[in-house]
Design an enzyme around this catalytic site. Structure first.
Site, PDB file in Angstrom:
ATOM      1  N   CYS A  11     -24.596 -16.042  49.534  1.00  0.00           N
ATOM      2  CA  CYS A  11     -23.502 -15.569  48.688  1.00  0.00           C
ATOM      3  C   CYS A  11     -22.933 -16.641  47.764  1.00  0.00           C
ATOM      4  O   CYS A  11     -22.199 -16.318  46.829  1.00  0.00           O
ATOM      5  CB  CYS A  11     -22.384 -15.010  49.562  1.00  0.00           C
ATOM      6  SG  CYS A  11     -22.926 -13.656  50.624  1.00  0.00           S
ATOM      7  N   HIS A  64     -13.109 -16.653  47.459  1.00  0.00           N
ATOM      8  CA  HIS A  64     -14.348 -15.931  47.753  1.00  0.00           C
ATOM      9  C   HIS A  64     -14.006 -14.551  48.293  1.00  0.00           C
ATOM     10  O   HIS A  64     -14.672 -13.573  47.956  1.00  0.00           O
ATOM     11  CB  HIS A  64     -15.169 -16.726  48.768  1.00  0.00           C
ATOM     12  CG  HIS A  64     -16.509 -16.156  49.063  1.00  0.00           C
ATOM     13  ND1 HIS A  64     -17.532 -16.129  48.149  1.00  0.00           N
ATOM     14  CD2 HIS A  64     -16.999 -15.567  50.193  1.00  0.00           C
ATOM     15  CE1 HIS A  64     -18.609 -15.572  48.692  1.00  0.00           C
ATOM     16  NE2 HIS A  64     -18.307 -15.219  49.936  1.00  0.00           N
ATOM     17  N   HIS A 113     -18.664  -6.769  46.660  1.00  0.00           N
ATOM     18  CA  HIS A 113     -19.280  -8.076  46.887  1.00  0.00           C
ATOM     19  C   HIS A 113     -20.718  -8.033  46.380  1.00  0.00           C
ATOM     20  O   HIS A 113     -21.590  -7.384  46.958  1.00  0.00           O
ATOM     21  CB  HIS A 113     -19.244  -8.379  48.388  1.00  0.00           C
ATOM     22  CG  HIS A 113     -19.735  -9.748  48.746  1.00  0.00           C
ATOM     23  ND1 HIS A 113     -19.977 -10.737  47.818  1.00  0.00           N
ATOM     24  CD2 HIS A 113     -20.033 -10.297  49.966  1.00  0.00           C
ATOM     25  CE1 HIS A 113     -20.395 -11.823  48.435  1.00  0.00           C
ATOM     26  NE2 HIS A 113     -20.438 -11.576  49.741  1.00  0.00           N
TER      27      HIS A 113
END
Length: 845
Positions: free
Chosen positions: A187, A319, A357
């Site tokens: 990620c 994040h 996401h």
């Protein structure tokens, strides 16, 4: 032709030039985000607080969602690709991963967004850094695409879907010679790619960098896996920091950034103050869990190395995924690194609450949001936050404050955080570009109309650009128009279909009856077919009109050229600027010299302006008195020599005892005109099949004009033709004129290689030899065509010479102030269906 060996020689390799103190900036950005085809749509969705996550069947049938949440963030389109533009043959384009295709598109767009023509980067040491997140077997197997894996076409599966080629394909397509690297740290991939690019630029390993990333959710398989291990939210929403948080929702993003040194950038979205990465290393909680302590260490190292006081940071883009493990760890790290002795809460962003996401490309979403903030001086609100999770004490106690409504932002430095499932953390500090805008930045047509050029693959593409300019007055300013100018000077890459459609938009300001002002937009779009070959024609007498220089004096290049001509005439007590700017309608008629000098000066200035626009001419044509400016364009004469040639030509004609004469245009063929001309009149200029200029003694001309009118033959006197030019009567001035020209032009320079068509010298098309008209071994040139032109007829005017040489060219521009030869050009080149004829500028009505 260069060989691979030659490219490897040290003396031929480009040595990078860099300055460690030169800021690195984001100068271009392009992306596809959920429900957002571009950055404008992305910004609009953020500020309207729209949840960009949807449930529909764009990726797979909804009934396959049994047991999993059907919501996800999706790009609007992933099935279209212009393979012929990107030099990709059809079978390979079909086999290519859509991410790879969109990466090519957004790379091109990001470069253009920076105000750069992508073709100018070919051969440069531009690095390409692509950050992605791959999942085992996500690409399937080749038999899914090819019935028989033994067929050679099956190899396209490797070349089309290999993630290793994401960066390499960009480097190949744009001919970039810097590093070409693929990065997968889960990620945090796109943020790690950013850090790699910044580090490589600072060490001089590349001159500029493309940072690309992509993530598409094309099959439900991985969603089932993520659900089984408890990563996905039960309601398909990222409820970051909220007590209801139970996971994230998957999303898509593909896009690119362009990084440049500030000294090279035409635009600055943000300065990358610093970027760093680290890894958690061993931790007792396991490989897959984030570790707040290593994240905190990275944040502190980043701002300390950059010399930034953490209390300067007013906003932090986290994040923030909405997982029960990740959010508390990250919040603790942020508070410990940035909130010691802080007097006010640190504003906290979480863009995943807005669009989900997108895993490896999520860093681009965060950076894109920060750029949107900087551009609009406002922070978009987070979504889906109601009550803070009790375990996240720093949010409960208001040390960190999630932004729950669009909030003004005054600018400054912000932090952006990212971490991956394997423990790789990335952190960056971005600074807003707080340049004060010029208050006149939106005066795009002051003091002269604005010309905007555009090109595209289709007429609709060109219209799309023009529509944006018309409908977005608050976004279209001088800087915007300057930035789109260079990318529109587009040359097709090797093997590419290029931009076959071109257009131009003229923006003018008009005053309405009530005194208010409004902009008007006039557009023209044509199919280019292929690169135009331009011919420029300099016409002769009859074009002068009062105040003809005034409309263009606001253009610096034009004004500077006229002023240079004026300086050359000052020692002769000739005031050129007063002549060209005068309102006196009789000024140009007072003597012969005035129109001569005025026409030549204007044509010289217009040619200099065309050179500024970088218009390339296949050839130039000098007609009648236009030979003087043509010689300047041909580099036979300097600007000073050209204007003095016209001055002395006029003065010598004035002082000579020439009979009074006249010029007139008649609607007859060349042959018929010769037969019909009475004594004292000659056919002077052959303009077209039924267009001739006659010249002769004044009284004789008047009688002949009356006769032609009585026969309903078209005839029109030519302004300024007070003497019988292009006739034997001008032999009286030839010796004196030649003597004066030998003083003005003591040693002519070599000609340029551009073919030049002279309508009074045989052979008509001059040789490409640079010294064809002058013998450089002689102390003085022989009789030049400028003298020959005075007394000889213009033999064939605008008619193509033998062999139809001109018929192969496409665009003919008449550098004149009244359209003399548009109809003649159109007639003579009628068989060339792709030809077009233009004149500039036009006398106002």
């Amino acid at each position: 032709m260069s060989t691979a060996v030659e490219y490897a020689r040290p003396e031929t390799r480009r040595k990078p030039v860099y300055d460690m103190m030169d800021d690195i900036v984001i100068s271009g950005i392009a992306g596809r985000f959920p429900e957002s085809d571009n950055m404008d749509e992305y910004a609009d969705n953020l500020f309207k607080n729209i949840d960009m996550v949807t449930e529909d069947d764009r990726r797979w049938p909804i009934d396959l969602n049994s047991g999993i949440v059907g919501r996800s963030g999706k790009l609007k389109e992933i099935d279209k690709f212009d393979s012929v533009f990107f030099s990709t043959f059809g079978l390979l384009a079909d086999a290519m991963d859509p991410q790879a295709r969109i990466l090519l598109e957004t790379t091109y767009e990001a470069i253009c967004d920076a105000g750069i023509n992508p073709q100018t980067l070919r051969g440069s040491r531009t690095g390409v850094y692509v950050g992605i997140n791959t999942v085992a077997c996500a690409d399937g197997y080749p038999q899914n695409d090819f019935d028989d894996c033994r067929r050679k076409e099956a190899a396209l599966w490797v070349y089309g879907t290999s993630k290793a080629l994401y960066a390499n394909r960009i480097s190949f397509m744009f001919d970039l010679h810097g590093p070409s690297t693929l990065i997968d740290t889960a990620c945090s991939s796109s943020m790690v790619a950013l850090q790699n690019a910044v580090a490589e630029m600072r060490t001089g390993n590349c001159e500029m960098a493309i940072v690309g990333t992509g993530n598409l959710v094309q099959a439900p398989f991985s969603n089932h896996v993520y659900t089984s291990i408890g990563l996905l939210a039960s309601d398909g929403k990222c409820k970051v920091w909220d007590k209801r948080a139970d996971g994230f929702v998957r999303s898509e993003t593909v896009g690119c950034l362009l990084l440049q040194r500030r000294s090279q950038a035409k635009r600055v979205y943000a300065t990358v103050v610093h970027a760093k990465t680290n890894t958690d290393g061993f931790k007792s909680i396991g490989l897959f869990s984030p570790f707040w302590l290593r994240q905190r260490d990275l944040m502190i190292e980043t701002y300390e190395e950059a010399g930034v006081d953490p209390k300067e940071i007013k906003f932090f883009e986290s994040h923030g995924t909405g997982t029960n493990v990740g959010d508390p760890q990250e919040a603790k790290a942020i508070a410990d690194a940035y909130c010691q002795d802080r007097k006010e809460p640190l504003l906290l962003g979480a863009v995943k609450s807005n669009l989900g996401h997108s895993e490896g490309s999520s860093g681009l979403n965060s950076i894109g949001k920060v750029i949107v903030m900087f551009e609009n001086k406002s922070i978009p609100a987070n979504l889906h936050f109601q009550e803070a999770k009790p375990e996240i004490e720093v949010v409960v106690n208001n040390i960190l404050k999630p932004v729950l409504k669009n909030t003004p932002f005054a600018g400054g430095i912000v932090g952006v955080n990212s971490f991956g499932v394997g423990g790789v953390n990335a952190h960056a500090l971005l600074k807003s570009w707080d340049k004060e805008a010029d208050p006149d930045i939106f005066n795009i047509v002051t003091p002269i109309p604005r010309l905007v050029n555009a090109c595209g693959r289709t007429p609709e593409a060109v219209n799309h650009i023009f529509d944006f300019i018309e409908k977005n007055p608050l976004k279209v300013n001088r800087e915007f128009l300057a930035l789109i100018g260079e990318p529109m000077k587009s040359q097709a890459p090797k093997g590419s279909a290029g931009f076959p459609h071109r257009g131009y938009l003229v923006i003018k300001e008009e005053t309405l009856g009530d005194g208010t002002k409004q902009l008007t937009y006039n557009r023209t779009i044509n199919a280019a077919g292929r690169t135009n070959q331009n011919w420029l024609c300099f016409s002769g007498m009859g074009s002068q009109w009062t105040g003809m220089a005034r409309p263009l004096m606001a253009i610096p290049t034009f004004a500077e050229s006229l002023n240079a001509c004026a300086e050359a005439l000052k020692p002769l007590n000739f005031d050129l600027m007063s002549l060209l700017l005068s309102d006196d309608k009789e000024e140009l008629k007072k003597n012969v010299t005035n129109p001569f000098v005025a026409i030549t000066a204007m044509q010289i200035a217009l040619y200099d302006l065309l050179c500024l626009l970088d218009i390339q001419f296949e050839g130039i044509i000098g007609h009648s008195f236009g030979e003087v400016a043509c010689a300047y364009a041909d580099k036979c004469l300097t600007r000073e020599q050209a204007i003095l040639t016209s001055y002395w030509r006029g003065k010598i004609v004035e002082s000579a005892k020439l009979p009074r004469g006249m010029l007139a245009a008649v609607g007859l063929s060349w042959e018929e005109t010769i037969k019909r001309c009475p004594d004292g009149i000659v056919a002077a200029c052959h303009n077209g099949s039924d267009s001739v200029t006659i010249s002769g003694l004044y009284d004789n001309m008047l009688k002949f004009i009356d006769q032609l009118k009585s026969e309903n033959v078209f005839v029109r006197p030519v302004a300024g033709g007070d003497f019988p030019y292009h006739s034997p009567f001008m032999n009286l001035v030839a010796p004196q004129l030649l003597a004066q020209l030998n003083r003005v032009i003591p040693r002519p320079p070599e000609r340029c290689p551009t073919p030049r068509l002279s309508v009074c010298v045989r052979p008509l098309l001059w040789s490409r030899s640079p010294t064809i008209q002058y013998d450089s071994s002689r102390p003085k040139p022989p009789r030049p065509p400028l003298c020959h032109n005075e007394k000889k007829p213009n033999l064939r005017g605008m008619k193509p010479c033998s062999g139809g040489r001109l018929h192969c060219h496409r665009v003919y521009i008449e550098c004149h102030f009244v359209s003399f030869f548009v109809s003649d050009f159109n007639e003579n080149f009628a068989d060339n269906k792709r030809s077009s004829v233009h004149s500039l500028p036009q006398k106002p009505e």
